[in-house]
Design a protein around this motif. Structure first.
Motif, PDB file in Angstrom:
ATOM      1  N   ALA A 183       0.839  -1.208   0.000  1.00 56.25           N
ATOM      2  CA  ALA A 183       0.000   0.000   0.000  1.00 56.25           C
ATOM      3  C   ALA A 183       0.869   1.251   0.000  1.00 56.25           C
ATOM      4  O   ALA A 183       0.549   2.247  -0.657  1.00 56.25           O
ATOM      5  CB  ALA A 183      -0.933  -0.012   1.208  1.00 56.25           C
ATOM      6  N   ARG A 184       1.986   1.189   0.727  1.00 51.94           N
ATOM      7  CA  ARG A 184       2.892   2.336   0.781  1.00 51.94           C
ATOM      8  C   ARG A 184       3.502   2.604  -0.598  1.00 51.94           C
ATOM      9  O   ARG A 184       3.687   3.756  -0.995  1.00 51.94           O
ATOM     10  CB  ARG A 184       3.986   2.076   1.816  1.00 51.94           C
ATOM     11  CG  ARG A 184       4.899   3.272   2.061  1.00 51.94           C
ATOM     12  CD  ARG A 184       5.720   3.084   3.324  1.00 51.94           C
ATOM     13  NE  ARG A 184       6.516   1.864   3.314  1.00 51.94           N
ATOM     14  CZ  ARG A 184       6.254   0.785   4.046  1.00 51.94           C
ATOM     15  NH1 ARG A 184       5.220   0.771   4.868  1.00 51.94           N
ATOM     16  NH2 ARG A 184       7.038  -0.288   3.975  1.00 51.94           N
ATOM     17  N   ARG A 185       3.800   1.537  -1.350  1.00 55.72           N
ATOM     18  CA  ARG A 185       4.359   1.726  -2.693  1.00 55.72           C
ATOM     19  C   ARG A 185       3.354   2.410  -3.617  1.00 55.72           C
ATOM     20  O   ARG A 185       3.732   3.228  -4.474  1.00 55.72           O
ATOM     21  CB  ARG A 185       4.784   0.379  -3.275  1.00 55.72           C
ATOM     22  CG  ARG A 185       6.024  -0.212  -2.615  1.00 55.72           C
ATOM     23  CD  ARG A 185       6.366  -1.564  -3.212  1.00 55.72           C
ATOM     24  NE  ARG A 185       7.446  -2.212  -2.482  1.00 55.72           N
ATOM     25  CZ  ARG A 185       7.852  -3.453  -2.709  1.00 55.72           C
ATOM     26  NH1 ARG A 185       7.256  -4.174  -3.667  1.00 55.72           N
ATOM     27  NH2 ARG A 185       8.838  -3.989  -2.011  1.00 55.72           N
ATOM     28  N   ASP A 186       2.068   2.077  -3.478  1.00 56.91           N
ATOM     29  CA  ASP A 186       1.041   2.756  -4.266  1.00 56.91           C
ATOM     30  C   ASP A 186       1.022   4.245  -3.944  1.00 56.91           C
ATOM     31  O   ASP A 186       0.920   5.095  -4.836  1.00 56.91           O
ATOM     32  CB  ASP A 186      -0.333   2.146  -3.989  1.00 56.91           C
ATOM     33  CG  ASP A 186      -0.555   0.840  -4.739  1.00 56.91           C
ATOM     34  OD1 ASP A 186       0.317   0.460  -5.542  1.00 56.91           O
ATOM     35  OD2 ASP A 186      -1.602   0.214  -4.532  1.00 56.91           O
ATOM     36  N   ARG A 187       1.108   4.572  -2.663  1.00 55.22           N
ATOM     37  CA  ARG A 187       1.105   5.986  -2.271  1.00 55.22           C
ATOM     38  C   ARG A 187       2.354   6.699  -2.796  1.00 55.22           C
ATOM     39  O   ARG A 187       2.290   7.858  -3.205  1.00 55.22           O
ATOM     40  CB  ARG A 187       1.001   6.115  -0.748  1.00 55.22           C
ATOM     41  CG  ARG A 187      -0.330   5.631  -0.190  1.00 55.22           C
ATOM     42  CD  ARG A 187      -0.564   6.133   1.215  1.00 55.22           C
ATOM     43  NE  ARG A 187       0.359   5.565   2.185  1.00 55.22           N
ATOM     44  CZ  ARG A 187       0.135   4.429   2.854  1.00 55.22           C
ATOM     45  NH1 ARG A 187      -0.974   3.731   2.624  1.00 55.22           N
ATOM     46  NH2 ARG A 187       1.015   3.979   3.727  1.00 55.22           N
ATOM     47  N   GLU A 188       3.485   5.993  -2.803  1.00 59.22           N
ATOM     48  CA  GLU A 188       4.724   6.597  -3.314  1.00 59.22           C
ATOM     49  C   GLU A 188       4.616   6.857  -4.816  1.00 59.22           C
ATOM     50  O   GLU A 188       5.142   7.867  -5.316  1.00 59.22           O
ATOM     51  CB  GLU A 188       5.906   5.672  -3.010  1.00 59.22           C
ATOM     52  CG  GLU A 188       6.276   5.640  -1.524  1.00 59.22           C
ATOM     53  CD  GLU A 188       7.268   4.535  -1.202  1.00 59.22           C
ATOM     54  OE1 GLU A 188       7.574   3.728  -2.115  1.00 59.22           O
ATOM     55  OE2 GLU A 188       7.725   4.460  -0.039  1.00 59.22           O
ATOM     56  N   ALA A 189       3.941   5.972  -5.556  1.00 62.87           N
ATOM     57  CA  ALA A 189       3.749   6.188  -6.993  1.00 62.87           C
ATOM     58  C   ALA A 189       2.901   7.434  -7.231  1.00 62.87           C
ATOM     59  O   ALA A 189       3.173   8.227  -8.157  1.00 62.87           O
ATOM     60  CB  ALA A 189       3.080   4.965  -7.624  1.00 62.87           C
ATOM     61  N   THR A 190       1.889   7.628  -6.408  1.00 63.59           N
ATOM     62  CA  THR A 190       1.056   8.825  -6.529  1.00 63.59           C
ATOM     63  C   THR A 190       1.852  10.075  -6.174  1.00 63.59           C
ATOM     64  O   THR A 190       1.721  11.116  -6.835  1.00 63.59           O
ATOM     65  CB  THR A 190      -0.174   8.709  -5.611  1.00 63.59           C
ATOM     66  OG1 THR A 190      -0.900   7.518  -5.932  1.00 63.59           O
ATOM     67  CG2 THR A 190      -1.097   9.903  -5.778  1.00 63.59           C
ATOM     68  N   GLU A 191       2.689   9.976  -5.164  1.00 65.31           N
ATOM     69  CA  GLU A 191       3.530  11.116  -4.774  1.00 65.31           C
ATOM     70  C   GLU A 191       4.462  11.523  -5.920  1.00 65.31           C
ATOM     71  O   GLU A 191       4.640  12.720  -6.199  1.00 65.31           O
ATOM     72  CB  GLU A 191       4.358  10.764  -3.533  1.00 65.31           C
ATOM     73  CG  GLU A 191       3.552  10.694  -2.247  1.00 65.31           C
ATOM     74  CD  GLU A 191       4.388  10.174  -1.092  1.00 65.31           C
ATOM     75  OE1 GLU A 191       5.607  10.003  -1.274  1.00 65.31           O
ATOM     76  OE2 GLU A 191       3.815   9.935  -0.006  1.00 65.31           O
ATOM     77  N   ARG A 192       5.051  10.546  -6.606  1.00 65.44           N
ATOM     78  CA  ARG A 192       5.956  10.861  -7.718  1.00 65.44           C
ATOM     79  C   ARG A 192       5.208  11.581  -8.838  1.00 65.44           C
ATOM     80  O   ARG A 192       5.734  12.525  -9.439  1.00 65.44           O
ATOM     81  CB  ARG A 192       6.621   9.584  -8.236  1.00 65.44           C
ATOM     82  CG  ARG A 192       7.670   8.999  -7.309  1.00 65.44           C
ATOM     83  CD  ARG A 192       8.489   7.933  -8.013  1.00 65.44           C
ATOM     84  NE  ARG A 192       7.691   6.776  -8.377  1.00 65.44           N
ATOM     85  CZ  ARG A 192       7.488   5.723  -7.578  1.00 65.44           C
ATOM     86  NH1 ARG A 192       7.998   5.708  -6.362  1.00 65.44           N
ATOM     87  NH2 ARG A 192       6.761   4.703  -7.996  1.00 65.44           N
ATOM     88  N   MET A 193       3.989  11.132  -9.120  1.00 63.68           N
ATOM     89  CA  MET A 193       3.210  11.793 -10.165  1.00 63.68           C
ATOM     90  C   MET A 193       2.881  13.230  -9.769  1.00 63.68           C
ATOM     91  O   MET A 193       2.955  14.148 -10.594  1.00 63.68           O
ATOM     92  CB  MET A 193       1.916  11.021 -10.428  1.00 63.68           C
ATOM     93  CG  MET A 193       1.022  11.671 -11.467  1.00 63.68           C
ATOM     94  SD  MET A 193      -0.475  10.705 -11.793  1.00 63.68           S
ATOM     95  CE  MET A 193      -1.230  10.712 -10.155  1.00 63.68           C
ATOM     96  N   CYS A 194       2.534  13.453  -8.508  1.00 60.23           N
ATOM     97  CA  CYS A 194       2.202  14.802  -8.051  1.00 60.23           C
ATOM     98  C   CYS A 194       3.438  15.705  -8.066  1.00 60.23           C
ATOM     99  O   CYS A 194       3.340  16.900  -8.375  1.00 60.23           O
ATOM    100  CB  CYS A 194       1.587  14.748  -6.654  1.00 60.23           C
ATOM    101  SG  CYS A 194      -0.066  14.002  -6.615  1.00 60.23           S
ATOM    102  N   GLU A 195       4.592  15.144  -7.734  1.00 55.99           N
ATOM    103  CA  GLU A 195       5.828  15.934  -7.820  1.00 55.99           C
ATOM    104  C   GLU A 195       6.099  16.353  -9.260  1.00 55.99           C
ATOM    105  O   GLU A 195       6.492  17.495  -9.532  1.00 55.99           O
ATOM    106  CB  GLU A 195       7.000  15.115  -7.274  1.00 55.99           C
ATOM    107  CG  GLU A 195       6.975  14.920  -5.757  1.00 55.99           C
ATOM    108  CD  GLU A 195       8.009  13.921  -5.283  1.00 55.99           C
ATOM    109  OE1 GLU A 195       8.800  13.448  -6.150  1.00 55.99           O
ATOM    110  OE2 GLU A 195       8.036  13.602  -4.087  1.00 55.99           O
ATOM    111  N   ARG A 196       5.883  15.448 -10.211  1.00 56.96           N
ATOM    112  CA  ARG A 196       6.085  15.777 -11.616  1.00 56.96           C
ATOM    113  C   ARG A 196       5.086  16.841 -12.069  1.00 56.96           C
ATOM    114  O   ARG A 196       5.414  17.719 -12.875  1.00 56.96           O
ATOM    115  CB  ARG A 196       5.930  14.519 -12.475  1.00 56.96           C
ATOM    116  CG  ARG A 196       6.171  14.764 -13.943  1.00 56.96           C
ATOM    117  CD  ARG A 196       7.610  15.170 -14.220  1.00 56.96           C
ATOM    118  NE  ARG A 196       8.509  14.028 -14.183  1.00 56.96           N
ATOM    119  CZ  ARG A 196       9.819  14.111 -14.021  1.00 56.96           C
ATOM    120  NH1 ARG A 196      10.382  15.292 -13.858  1.00 56.96           N
ATOM    121  NH2 ARG A 196      10.576  13.024 -14.012  1.00 56.96           N
ATOM    122  N   ALA A 197       3.857  16.770 -11.538  1.00 62.14           N
ATOM    123  CA  ALA A 197       2.833  17.735 -11.933  1.00 62.14           C
ATOM    124  C   ALA A 197       3.181  19.151 -11.493  1.00 62.14           C
ATOM    125  O   ALA A 197       2.654  20.121 -12.055  1.00 62.14           O
ATOM    126  CB  ALA A 197       1.482  17.326 -11.343  1.00 62.14           C
TER     127      ALA A 197
END
Length: 290
Positions: A151-165
């Protein structure tokens, strides 16, 4: 005749994938070996250019060959230079192309939350990975409790996308139910909505908490099909009936940015109330259409 039309449509999909997939794979290799964050960002912009033209070519032949019977209402004032979160119900793979028919080049390059297994789709999976789509495991509550690191890896993937945004304008698309609607899934969930599955809040809440202050707004999309069981194959065969799409623009509530859905129980409860109210409105709209 429908089978022939579907076969031609599959050929056209394959042709466009090969046409744009080759330069995309070359540029993906360049991205992997490119040193420095700023240079990789420039390569990602090149990948976005390829992907937008790939999408545009598919939409062109679909408009002229399949001629979808789409009735759409979309707000004015959209821009490719803005950042958007697009929330939609989910009925079929056709949904993706209907969304793009009305939003392509009106808002930035899309990023979809994808099931992790889709990374293995030939060429397309590589394209999604190179374009930094977030691949999610879609864990249920029991799986999250047993494997919190996943579950933490899913949240980290979302964090990376938001950082790119924060560096490039993008449009984040989320089919909030997490899966396509079917009567069997509706019954298994004991969904309180007549035409919808229960919405999953986690990914949406995380995007709005991390990126809400950067978004120009939320596009709340409702999709409906005249045929009760729409499929992508029927769409490719030209057998899909009338499709309705309604998109409305919502402002990001002031209390959302900076919130922590996973650690703040009050924020979590408030977010669930907001999302459930959104889904109730969507369910009533589907009632009115039918």
């Amino acid at each position: 005749m429908p089978i022939l039309k579907g076969s031609v449509s599959l050929f056209l999909l394959t042709l466009t994938t090969l046409l744009w997939g080759l330069p995309l794979m070359v540029l993906t290799l360049v991205k992997v070996i490119t040193p420095g964050h700023r240079l990789r960002l420039r390569v990602l912009q090149g990948l976005n250019f390829i992907a937008l033209n790939w999408i545009g070519l598919n939409l062109w032949w679909m408009r002229h060959w399949l001629k979808p019977r789409l009735q759409a209402e979309v707000p004015e004032g959209l821009s490719q230079d803005q950042r958007w979160l697009v929330l939609s119900n989910h009925r079929s793979w056709t949904d993706i192309f209907m969304l793009q028919l009305v939003l392509h080049r009106r808002i930035p390059m899309p990023r979809f939350f994808l099931k992790r297994q889709l990374i293995w789709v030939p060429i397309v999976g590589l394209a999604w990975w190179a374009l930094e789509f977030p691949f999610m495991r879609r864990l249920n509550r029991e799986q999250r409790e047993r494997h919190p690191h996943l579950a933490r890896r899913d949240r980290e993937a979302t964090e990376r996308m938001c950082e790119r945004a924060r560096e490039l304008p993008i449009a984040i698309y989320n089919f909030v139910e997490g899966t396509r609607f079917t009567p069997a899934k509706h019954d298994a969930q004991q969904s309180p909505y007549r035409h919808l599955l229960r919405p999953r809040a986690g990914g949406t809440a995380q995007v709005l908490g991390l990126l809400g202050d950067q978004l120009s707004g939320i596009l709340d999309v409702t999709l409906d099909y005249a045929r009760p069981d729409p499929t992508f194959w029927d769409f490719l065969c030209g057998r899909e009936g009338e499709i309705r799409l309604y998109a409305r623009r919502l402002e990001v509530p002031s209390w959302m940015p900076g919130g922590d859905y996973h650690e703040d129980p009050d924020y979590k409860e408030r977010f669930h109330s907001w999302l459930n109210a959104l889904w109730q409105d969507k369910d009533r709209r589907l009632d009115d259409w039918r």
